[in-house]
Design a protein around this motif. Structure first.
Motif, PDB file in Angstrom:
ATOM      1  N   ALA A   1       0.956  -1.181   0.101  1.00 16.11           N
ATOM      2  CA  ALA A   1       0.130  -0.009  -0.040  1.00 16.11           C
ATOM      3  C   ALA A   1       0.832   1.322  -0.056  1.00 16.11           C
ATOM      4  O   ALA A   1       0.424   2.175  -0.396  1.00 16.11           O
ATOM      5  N   HIS A   2       2.093   1.073   0.503  1.00 15.41           N
ATOM      6  CA  HIS A   2       3.119   2.235   0.522  1.00 15.41           C
ATOM      7  C   HIS A   2       3.756   2.623  -0.775  1.00 15.41           C
ATOM      8  O   HIS A   2       4.589   3.514  -0.978  1.00 15.41           O
ATOM      9  N   GLY A   3       3.439   1.725  -1.755  1.00 11.50           N
ATOM     10  CA  GLY A   3       4.176   1.636  -3.108  1.00 11.50           C
ATOM     11  C   GLY A   3       5.459   0.797  -3.021  1.00 11.50           C
ATOM     12  O   GLY A   3       6.434   1.173  -4.047  1.00 11.50           O
ATOM     13  N   SER A   4       6.119   0.367  -1.991  1.00  9.23           N
ATOM     14  CA  SER A   4       7.264  -0.441  -1.814  1.00  9.23           C
ATOM     15  C   SER A   4       7.140  -1.798  -2.802  1.00  9.23           C
ATOM     16  O   SER A   4       6.143  -2.646  -2.459  1.00  9.23           O
ATOM     17  N   LEU A   5       8.140  -2.177  -3.366  1.00  7.78           N
ATOM     18  CA  LEU A   5       7.972  -3.349  -4.141  1.00  7.78           C
ATOM     19  C   LEU A   5       8.515  -4.583  -3.249  1.00  7.78           C
ATOM     20  O   LEU A   5       9.406  -4.409  -2.393  1.00  7.78           O
ATOM     21  N   VAL A   6       7.526  -5.634  -3.151  1.00  7.01           N
ATOM     22  CA  VAL A   6       7.641  -6.674  -2.244  1.00  7.01           C
ATOM     23  C   VAL A   6       8.106  -7.981  -2.944  1.00  7.01           C
ATOM     24  O   VAL A   6       8.591  -8.885  -2.509  1.00  7.01           O
ATOM     25  N   ALA A   7       7.898  -7.853  -4.423  1.00 12.24           N
ATOM     26  CA  ALA A   7       8.177  -9.296  -5.014  1.00 12.24           C
ATOM     27  C   ALA A   7       8.229  -8.642  -6.700  1.00 12.24           C
ATOM     28  O   ALA A   7       7.562  -7.823  -7.241  1.00 12.24           O
ATOM     29  N   LYS A   8       9.110  -9.315  -7.417  1.00 12.11           N
ATOM     30  CA  LYS A   8       9.347  -9.151  -8.785  1.00 12.11           C
ATOM     31  C   LYS A   8       9.835 -10.421  -9.423  1.00 12.11           C
ATOM     32  O   LYS A   8      10.419 -11.187  -9.058  1.00 12.11           O
ATOM     33  N   GLN A   9       9.355 -10.574 -10.665  1.00 18.12           N
ATOM     34  CA  GLN A   9       9.893 -11.616 -11.490  1.00 18.12           C
ATOM     35  C   GLN A   9      10.076 -11.137 -12.888  1.00 18.12           C
ATOM     36  O   GLN A   9       9.335 -10.025 -13.588  1.00 18.12           O
ATOM     37  N   TYR A  10      11.165 -11.185 -13.606  1.00 20.61           N
ATOM     38  CA  TYR A  10      11.401 -10.873 -14.973  1.00 20.61           C
ATOM     39  C   TYR A  10      11.769 -12.042 -16.014  1.00 20.61           C
ATOM     40  O   TYR A  10      12.584 -13.058 -15.639  1.00 20.61           O
ATOM     41  N   TRP A  11      11.069 -12.284 -16.983  1.00 22.91           N
ATOM     42  CA  TRP A  11      11.114 -13.488 -17.682  1.00 22.91           C
ATOM     43  C   TRP A  11      11.170 -12.883 -19.113  1.00 22.91           C
ATOM     44  O   TRP A  11      10.690 -11.797 -19.275  1.00 22.91           O
ATOM     45  N   TYR A  12      11.721 -13.667 -20.071  1.00 19.38           N
ATOM     46  CA  TYR A  12      11.895 -13.608 -21.323  1.00 19.38           C
ATOM     47  C   TYR A  12      10.712 -14.119 -21.918  1.00 19.38           C
ATOM     48  O   TYR A  12      10.124 -15.399 -21.854  1.00 19.38           O
TER      49      TYR A  12
ATOM     50  N   ARG B   1       1.123 -17.035 -17.861  1.00 17.90           N
ATOM     51  CA  ARG B   1       0.446 -18.301 -16.713  1.00 17.90           C
ATOM     52  C   ARG B   1       1.535 -18.862 -15.894  1.00 17.90           C
ATOM     53  O   ARG B   1       1.197 -19.106 -14.750  1.00 17.90           O
ATOM     54  N   HIS B   2       2.660 -19.014 -16.544  1.00 18.79           N
ATOM     55  CA  HIS B   2       3.907 -19.680 -15.736  1.00 18.79           C
ATOM     56  C   HIS B   2       4.439 -18.690 -14.738  1.00 18.79           C
ATOM     57  O   HIS B   2       4.689 -19.277 -13.395  1.00 18.79           O
ATOM     58  N   GLY B   3       4.623 -17.274 -14.809  1.00 16.85           N
ATOM     59  CA  GLY B   3       4.995 -16.273 -13.992  1.00 16.85           C
ATOM     60  C   GLY B   3       4.018 -16.385 -13.017  1.00 16.85           C
ATOM     61  O   GLY B   3       4.519 -16.113 -11.644  1.00 16.85           O
ATOM     62  N   LEU B   4       2.578 -16.332 -13.210  1.00 17.96           N
ATOM     63  CA  LEU B   4       1.630 -15.971 -12.007  1.00 17.96           C
ATOM     64  C   LEU B   4       1.645 -17.152 -11.120  1.00 17.96           C
ATOM     65  O   LEU B   4       1.457 -17.253  -9.732  1.00 17.96           O
ATOM     66  N   GLU B   5       1.542 -18.491 -11.837  1.00 25.01           N
ATOM     67  CA  GLU B   5       1.718 -19.912 -10.859  1.00 25.01           C
ATOM     68  C   GLU B   5       2.774 -19.740  -9.943  1.00 25.01           C
ATOM     69  O   GLU B   5       2.952 -20.129  -8.814  1.00 25.01           O
ATOM     70  N   GLU B   6       4.055 -19.394 -10.566  1.00 26.24           N
ATOM     71  CA  GLU B   6       5.541 -19.084  -9.767  1.00 26.24           C
ATOM     72  C   GLU B   6       5.258 -18.306  -8.742  1.00 26.24           C
ATOM     73  O   GLU B   6       5.796 -18.505  -7.536  1.00 26.24           O
TER      74      GLU B   6
END
Length: 641
Positions: free
Chosen positions: A346-357, A367-372
């Motif tokens: 809620a403060h705008g702080s990043l708590v998770a990220k995924q970078y995929w090709y 699909r794969h990214g959201l499952e992971e």
């Protein structure tokens, strides 16, 4: 006289970006010798070797004319006149085909369209109009060379394979590097290789007719020359698109060397005051090579300074433990090269990220990214809203159930201003896109995106790193920072840069110097092709995947004389901006379809848009049986606003 029989001999030298062509004719204008040689970045060495080979049969000449993109260099070194290649190409064509009205000339890095007429009194050929390609490989032989390499096909077999196709694939004749995306889609759809190859021939032909022809008619007879005239697939494409009968396009016997032949013909008309000894010409080239060797280390760019803190970029980050209870906002950025997912609180702080090709499969990547992501965060995290951006934003927005869909400029600016409210300039460089954003008082006041060119994008660095066999993420910047004399490679088309790299390697530049030079080159390309005359402020933020290459940031700083700021999560700022925009709007109830989308039905149909020369393959999307959106058009004409 030039030889023991007393014949007069005349030489034409055509030095281009890819090849050196030499022709010797006698006073009857019969060809006595002809050379076609690829220069592989060694123009003067190949010139010297070619002259040394000719000296075995010929001692002197009665006239020499140089032509081609390197005509001034050759003319200066040998002390001979030079003539523009438009004139020499026209001279040779009209000598063999007096009634010719149109010349199509396509070489390795250059293409020309020449319209001819004849002087009614003298009968001399007149160039009515001519057009040259811009500094882009899309309409040249290099376009086909690169695609043949990607497909694992010998370029000599390329045209023959194309003739086997009865249904050529539709491929955009855009940037040679970006055409790779079209080919990936076609291969994944099971398109036969012959159809892809034929599609590439048609793509090159359409590019030539659109960008050089610009809607003009091509008066007959039409002569096709240059190296690409050897490709029967391209010949067939021209005959088809110009509505010619098979064999209606004239291919000269000497199509490879018409520029040099035209030079020799002009030399025979002008003659010379004294014989030109070939041994003296060779000596002049040797002296030029020695001068180049002596000064090759003098001209170089300023060395790059490595930052004190070494910032490593990670593709996956989780600042949340399995089982944590938290309300988050999901941001998704779907691009041609990468697909990025982020969660912010809620403060705008990043708590998770995924970078995929993305690899041409946006749906499967999401699909794969959201499952992971679901597996890593657990059931205690509640998604309060979803924002989507990127080139595939409308399709993926519908697929995941987005609450907010915004363009990339808005997303990148929103993230930059959140991370640094004082930012006035955003430099964003991704895999196939680059953006300039100008901000004042927290608002976007100007922006620009790259045109369909890879020169100022991440694809530029990736292509060159492959040529140099350097891991782009692990070693590139370290090598660049160790250079004391970075090579000045200028701002060049991604494909054409390869020959420049070869030339600099053979001139003694190390791998370190070349990587540093490439860091400068992508910065120069971005500033020239994207920013142009727009203003660069004092508070600059560098975002996008390429910001991971700290040597590129250092190059920008040296060129601009200003400091750049690069954030820790610079490679997902687009997704972060989309998430922030969603948090700002605070939807009462989210449309989010959930993290598990394996069974969410969708149907993909494809058609070709013919509203402009790009001929985009547009994908029509149906989700759960209903038409939701389109994606794939470069201009976005089918996207929902």
């Amino acid at each position: 006289m030039s030889d023991m029989s007393g014949r007069k001999l005349y030489m034409g030298i055509d030095l281009g970006s890819v090849s050196l062509n030499i022709v010797i004719i006698d006073e009857a204008r019969d060809i006595q010798a002809a050379i076609y040689q690829r220069i592989d970045g060694r123009p003067l060495i190949i010139l010297r070797e070619s002259l040394e080979g000719l000296r075995k049969e010929f001692k002197s000449l009665d006239g020499i004319i140089s032509t081609g993109s390197g005509r001034k260099l050759v003319g200066h070194i040998l002390g001979v006149p030079d003539v523009n290649e438009i004139v020499t190409q026209a001279r040779a064509t009209c000598y063999f085909y007096p009634t010719a009205r149109t010349i199509i000339e396509i070489g390795g890095q250059d293409s020309k369209l020449i319209f001819l007429d004849r002087d009614e009194q003298t009968g001399e050929p007149i160039v009515v109009e001519h057009v040259l390609n811009d500094v882009c490989a899309a309409g040249t032989g290099s376009f086909l060379d690169l695609q043949a390499h990607r497909l694992g096909i010998n370029i000599e077999d390329f045209g023959t394979l194309a003739l086997r196709s009865s249904h050529p694939a539709r491929i955009s004749g855009r940037c040679s590097v970006f055409a790779k995306s079209d080919m990936v889609h076609l291969q994944q759809e099971g398109t036969p290789k012959a159809d892809i190859v034929a599609g590439l021939c048609y793509a090159l032909t359409r590019n030539f007719m659109t960008n050089l022809g610009k809607g003009k008619s091509f008066p007959e007879p039409i002569v096709f020359q240059g190296g690409v005239a050897a490709n029967p697939g391209v010949v067939k494409a021209f005959e088809d698109l110009l509505d010619l009968d098979p064999g209606g396009l004239i291919i000269p016997e000497h199509f490879l060397i018409m520029g040099a032949l035209g030079s020799a013909l002009i030399a025979s008309m002008q003659g010379a005051d004294q014989a030109l000894m070939i041994s003296r010409l060779i000596q002049s080239v040797r002296e030029a090579l020695k001068r180049e060797e002596d000064r090759k280390r003098v001209a170089h760019l300023k060395s790059l300074i490595s930052p004190e803190a070494d910032q490593k970029t990670v593709d996956h980050y989780y600042g949340i433990e399995l089982g944590d209870q938290l309300e988050v906002f999901l941001g998704v950025d779907v691009g041609a090269v990468s697909t990025n997912l982020v969660l912010i609180d809620a403060h705008g702080s990043l708590v998770a990220k995924q970078y995929w090709y993305t690899r041409g499969e946006p749906v499967e990547t999401i699909r794969h990214g959201l499952e992971e992501m679901a597996r890593r965060i657990g059931p205690g995290v509640h998604v309060g809203g979803v924002g989507v951006t990127g080139s595939g934003r409308y399709f993926i927005g519908d697929f995941v159930g987005a609450d907010v869909v915004i363009n990339e400029i808005t997303a990148q600016a929103r993230a930059a201003l959140h991370l640094d409210p004082d930012v006035d300039t955003v430099i964003e460089i991704g895999g196939q896109d680059s953006k300039y954003i100008r901000c004042e008082q927290g608002r976007v006041v100007d922006f620009e995106m790259n045109k369909v060119c890879a020169a100022g994008t991440g694809s530029f660095l990736e292509e060159q790193a492959v040529h140099l066999k350097i891991p782009i993420q692990e070693e590139f910047s370290d090598l660049a920072f160790s250079s004391k004399t970075p090579a000045d490679l200028g701002a060049r088309c991604t494909v054409f840069m390869e020959s420049d790299l070869i030339h600099h390697q053979q001139a003694g530049y190390s791998l370190n110097d070349l990587t540093a030079g490439l860091s400068y080159a992508i910065a120069h390309n971005y500033l020239e092709k994207v920013v142009g005359t727009k203003k660069i402020g004092k508070h600059i933020v560098f975002q996008g995947g390429v910001a991971a290459n700290q040597s590129v940031a250092a190059a920008f700083e040296n060129i601009l004389g200003k400091r750049l700021t690069t954030f820790e999560h610079h490679n997902v700022t687009g997704a972060m901006g989309a998430a922030l925009a969603t948090r700002d709007r605070a939807p009462e109830s989210t449309r989010f379809a959930g993290f598990h989308l394996k069974n969410r039905p969708y149907e993909l149909k494809t058609f070709e848009c013919q509203k402009c020369p790009n001929l985009c393959r547009v994908h029509k999307i149906l989700i759960e049986g209903e038409l939701n959106s389109y994606y794939g058009s470069l201009c976005g004409r089918y996207e929902k606003g």
